[in-house]
Design a protein around this motif. Structure first.
Motif, PDB file in Angstrom:
ATOM      1  N   GLN A  83       0.275 -13.161   9.624  1.00  7.45           N
ATOM      2  CA  GLN A  83       0.271 -11.742   9.298  1.00  7.45           C
ATOM      3  C   GLN A  83      -1.067 -11.406   8.633  1.00  7.45           C
ATOM      4  N   SER A  84      -1.838 -10.534   9.261  1.00  7.98           N
ATOM      5  CA  SER A  84      -3.182 -10.222   8.776  1.00  7.98           C
ATOM      6  C   SER A  84      -3.133  -9.219   7.635  1.00  7.98           C
ATOM      7  N   THR A  85      -3.850  -9.525   6.571  1.00 11.33           N
ATOM      8  CA  THR A  85      -3.971  -8.654   5.398  1.00 11.33           C
ATOM      9  C   THR A  85      -5.447  -8.580   5.036  1.00 11.33           C
ATOM     10  N   TYR A  86      -6.041  -7.378   5.049  1.00 10.66           N
ATOM     11  CA  TYR A  86      -7.490  -7.268   4.985  1.00 10.66           C
ATOM     12  C   TYR A  86      -8.038  -7.198   3.558  1.00 10.66           C
ATOM     13  N   LEU A  87      -7.647  -6.196   2.787  1.00 11.93           N
ATOM     14  CA  LEU A  87      -8.071  -6.065   1.385  1.00 11.93           C
ATOM     15  C   LEU A  87      -9.592  -6.135   1.229  1.00 11.93           C
ATOM     16  N   ASN A 115      -0.923 -11.898  14.461  1.00 11.91           N
ATOM     17  CA  ASN A 115      -0.675 -10.460  14.448  1.00 11.91           C
ATOM     18  C   ASN A 115      -1.890  -9.707  13.922  1.00 11.91           C
ATOM     19  N   GLY A 116      -2.004  -8.460  14.360  1.00 10.05           N
ATOM     20  CA  GLY A 116      -3.071  -7.599  13.872  1.00 10.05           C
ATOM     21  C   GLY A 116      -2.581  -6.715  12.741  1.00 10.05           C
ATOM     22  N   ARG A 117      -3.287  -5.607  12.550  1.00 11.08           N
ATOM     23  CA  ARG A 117      -2.890  -4.622  11.554  1.00 11.08           C
ATOM     24  C   ARG A 117      -3.512  -3.291  11.938  1.00 11.08           C
ATOM     25  N   PHE A 118      -3.042  -2.229  11.294  1.00 17.05           N
ATOM     26  CA  PHE A 118      -3.752  -0.961  11.393  1.00 17.05           C
ATOM     27  C   PHE A 118      -3.562  -0.190  10.102  1.00 17.05           C
ATOM     28  N   ASP A 119      -4.452   0.746   9.897  1.00 17.18           N
ATOM     29  CA  ASP A 119      -4.416   1.629   8.733  1.00 17.18           C
ATOM     30  C   ASP A 119      -4.790   3.019   9.230  1.00 17.18           C
ATOM     31  N   PRO A 120      -3.859   3.975   9.224  1.00 15.22           N
ATOM     32  CA  PRO A 120      -4.147   5.301   9.780  1.00 15.22           C
ATOM     33  C   PRO A 120      -5.280   6.023   9.083  1.00 15.22           C
ATOM     34  N   ARG A 121      -5.635   5.593   7.872  1.00 10.62           N
ATOM     35  CA  ARG A 121      -6.743   6.215   7.164  1.00 10.62           C
ATOM     36  C   ARG A 121      -8.080   5.891   7.820  1.00 10.62           C
ATOM     37  N   LYS A 140       1.302  -9.156  19.763  1.00  8.70           N
ATOM     38  CA  LYS A 140       2.725  -8.871  19.894  1.00  8.70           C
ATOM     39  C   LYS A 140       3.266  -8.162  18.658  1.00  8.70           C
ATOM     40  N   GLY A 141       2.442  -8.100  17.598  1.00  9.60           N
ATOM     41  CA  GLY A 141       2.893  -7.482  16.363  1.00  9.60           C
ATOM     42  C   GLY A 141       1.731  -7.092  15.480  1.00  9.60           C
ATOM     43  N   VAL A 142       2.045  -6.301  14.467  1.00 10.05           N
ATOM     44  CA  VAL A 142       1.075  -5.905  13.442  1.00 10.05           C
ATOM     45  C   VAL A 142       1.738  -6.003  12.078  1.00 10.05           C
ATOM     46  N   LYS A 143       0.905  -6.198  11.060  1.00 12.63           N
ATOM     47  CA  LYS A 143       1.372  -6.195   9.673  1.00 12.63           C
ATOM     48  C   LYS A 143       0.815  -4.943   9.001  1.00 12.63           C
ATOM     49  N   LEU A 144       1.678  -4.184   8.349  1.00 19.50           N
ATOM     50  CA  LEU A 144       1.281  -2.944   7.697  1.00 19.50           C
ATOM     51  C   LEU A 144       1.426  -3.085   6.189  1.00 19.50           C
ATOM     52  N   TYR A 145       0.366  -2.702   5.488  1.00 22.37           N
ATOM     53  CA  TYR A 145       0.321  -2.824   4.040  1.00 22.37           C
ATOM     54  C   TYR A 145       0.081  -1.430   3.456  1.00 22.37           C
ATOM     55  N   THR A 146       1.161  -0.706   3.248  1.00 21.78           N
ATOM     56  CA  THR A 146       1.028   0.716   2.910  1.00 21.78           C
ATOM     57  C   THR A 146       0.435   0.973   1.535  1.00 21.78           C
ATOM     58  N   ALA A 147       0.355  -0.046   0.689  1.00 25.09           N
ATOM     59  CA  ALA A 147      -0.212   0.140  -0.653  1.00 25.09           C
ATOM     60  C   ALA A 147      -1.678  -0.269  -0.731  1.00 25.09           C
ATOM     61  N   GLU A 148      -2.263  -0.686   0.395  1.00 28.82           N
ATOM     62  CA  GLU A 148      -3.649  -1.156   0.369  1.00 28.82           C
ATOM     63  C   GLU A 148      -4.601  -0.018  -0.007  1.00 28.82           C
ATOM     64  N   TRP A 149      -5.591  -0.347  -0.809  1.00 28.68           N
ATOM     65  CA  TRP A 149      -6.610   0.633  -1.182  1.00 28.68           C
ATOM     66  C   TRP A 149      -7.601   0.801  -0.033  1.00 28.68           C
ATOM     67  N   HIS A 179       5.650  -5.356  11.315  1.00 30.49           N
ATOM     68  CA  HIS A 179       6.002  -5.978  10.032  1.00 30.49           C
ATOM     69  C   HIS A 179       5.438  -5.106   8.909  1.00 30.49           C
ATOM     70  N   ALA A 180       6.308  -4.540   8.115  1.00 39.47           N
ATOM     71  CA  ALA A 180       5.879  -3.675   7.007  1.00 39.47           C
ATOM     72  C   ALA A 180       6.261  -4.324   5.680  1.00 39.47           C
ATOM     73  N   HIS A 181       5.259  -4.492   4.803  1.00 38.81           N
ATOM     74  CA  HIS A 181       5.545  -5.012   3.456  1.00 38.81           C
ATOM     75  C   HIS A 181       6.242  -3.904   2.664  1.00 38.81           C
ATOM     76  N   LYS A 182       7.486  -4.151   2.360  1.00 41.12           N
ATOM     77  CA  LYS A 182       8.264  -3.223   1.543  1.00 41.12           C
ATOM     78  C   LYS A 182       9.076  -4.050   0.553  1.00 41.12           C
ATOM     79  N   GLY A 183       8.463  -4.308  -0.584  1.00 36.00           N
ATOM     80  CA  GLY A 183       9.127  -5.166  -1.548  1.00 36.00           C
ATOM     81  C   GLY A 183       8.324  -5.272  -2.812  1.00 36.00           C
ATOM     82  N   PRO A 184       8.235  -6.471  -3.377  1.00 35.96           N
ATOM     83  CA  PRO A 184       7.549  -6.639  -4.656  1.00 35.96           C
ATOM     84  C   PRO A 184       6.100  -6.181  -4.576  1.00 35.96           C
ATOM     85  N   THR A 185       5.631  -5.573  -5.638  1.00 34.69           N
ATOM     86  CA  THR A 185       4.231  -5.170  -5.675  1.00 34.69           C
ATOM     87  C   THR A 185       3.379  -6.314  -6.181  1.00 34.69           C
TER      88      THR A 185
END
Length: 354
Positions: A83-87, A115-121, A140-149, A179-185
């Motif tokens: 699961q890709s996470t850019y930060l 998996n890839g990722r996208f950020d609508p911003r 086949k999938g993407v990882k979404l990190y809605t809290a990413e700066w 795949h959406a991270h929705k849990g612990p910050t």
């Protein structure tokens, strides 16, 4: 594969990473955030059994040899999903981006999915990048990190109008697993940016996509369950659920698993070891041995069967990702085949009360 008491378990670790949190990668001017982020992860690492703990320097960046040993040689994992996470606001070359992950495809492309990722911003540039990544890596999938700066913004929502075009591209390109991270910050991200409030909206709007909600929304487990039971294409990702709770918080783990079994059902849960926060070996072995407590507080929760555990540990994810499973390791499962509205609720509650 893991074998115990004559039973064989096909294991798909659907939530893993190969990150670079080394000091050399901390972005100048943002070092406090890069360090704070990985320090928070290292705190989660301490929730595992003490004999599995690593020293801090090793935790910052593992080698390909570490990955091979921990996942495939000792960890019982048949297939892993990165699961890709850019930060990139904090890490110069990215924390765990798709190109870094894809380097390991040369060695384990027959057992590894990136998996890839996208950020609508990111706007049009982001849509272009998503198309390019899909073509290069057969996503086949993407990882979404809605809290990413991102450029002064500290989060986004799945139901933002700008996100709609990205989900449409996923549908067009056959990127079906979201795949959406929705849990612990994780410090310094904002807790509310991981809220579950946007999941049901997009799940209803995009019924051909599978929304795997990583960490099952914990600690918002009740919110997640009441939402997920009505959305046939919403799944519970068990990463962090097992790793953070099974050893360190056994009673809360039993509650979470009981609620997930009752509302969501065994066909809509996927295992994720969350490497390299934790290694999968102790999680796979511990989960196979685990059973719902017998004391009175848990009597209204379903017991997990061997078949239940086989589904969660690998067979459900294998179906979502079209991973071939040897015939002798297969079981019937409905993962990826949404049932009629209300049908799962009847089946799940009946199972819980049996």
């Amino acid at each position: 594969m893991y074998e115990k008491d004559g039973e064989k378990y096909f294991v798909v670790d659907s939530h893993s990473h190969f990150w670079d949190a080394s000091r050399e990668n901390w972005k100048p001017g943002a070092e406090q955030f890069a360090k704070g982020w990985i320090d928070c992860f290292y705190g989660y690492h301490q929730l595992a059994p003490p004999e599995t703990h690593w020293d801090y320097e090793h935790f910052l960046k593992v080698t390909p040899e570490d990955f091979e040993r921990d996942m495939f040689e000792e960890g019982h994992v048949d297939y892993a999903v990165f699961q890709s996470t850019y930060l990139r606001e904090w890490y110069t070359d990215g924390f765990n981006d798709i190109k870094q992950n894809a380097k390991l495809l040369e060695r384990w492309g027959d057992r590894l999915i990136v998996n890839g990722r996208f950020d609508p911003r990111d706007g049009e540039a982001g849509l272009k990048q998503l198309r390019e990544d899909a073509a290069q890596f057969q996503l086949k999938g993407v990882k979404l990190y809605t809290a990413e700066w991102n450029k002064g913004s500290r989060g986004w929502r799945l139901d933002d109008p700008e996100a709609h075009a990205f989900f449409e591209v996923c549908e067009e390109l056959g990127i079906k697993n979201i795949h959406a991270h929705k849990g612990p910050t994780i410090w310094p991200l904002d807790k509310d940016a991981f809220s579950l409030d946007d999941v049901d909206h997009v799940a209803t709007d995009h019924p051909d996509l599978n929304f795997i909600i990583e960490h099952a929304g914990i600690p918002r487990i009740d919110d997640f369950c009441y939402m997920a039971v009505q959305e046939p294409n919403v799944y519970a990702g068990l990463s962090v659920v097992i790793g953070a709770l099974m050893h360190a918080r056994p009673k809360f783990f039993a509650k979470v698993m009981g609620e997930l079994m009752f509302w969501v059902g065994e066909d809509k849960m996927t295992f994720g070891g969350d490497y390299n926060i934790w290694t999968p070996k102790w999680q796979v072995e511990g989960f196979v041995d685990w059973q719902m407590p017998d004391d009175e507080a848990f009597t209204d929760y379903a017991k997990l069967t061997t078949a239940s555990k086989k589904k969660m540990l690998g067979l459900n994810a294998a179906k979502l990702y079209d991973i071939p499973v040897p015939a002798e390791l297969q079981l019937p499962t409905t993962a990826g085949e949404p049932m009629a509205p209300g049908e799962e609720l009847v089946d799940n509650t009946a199972g819980a009360r049996a």
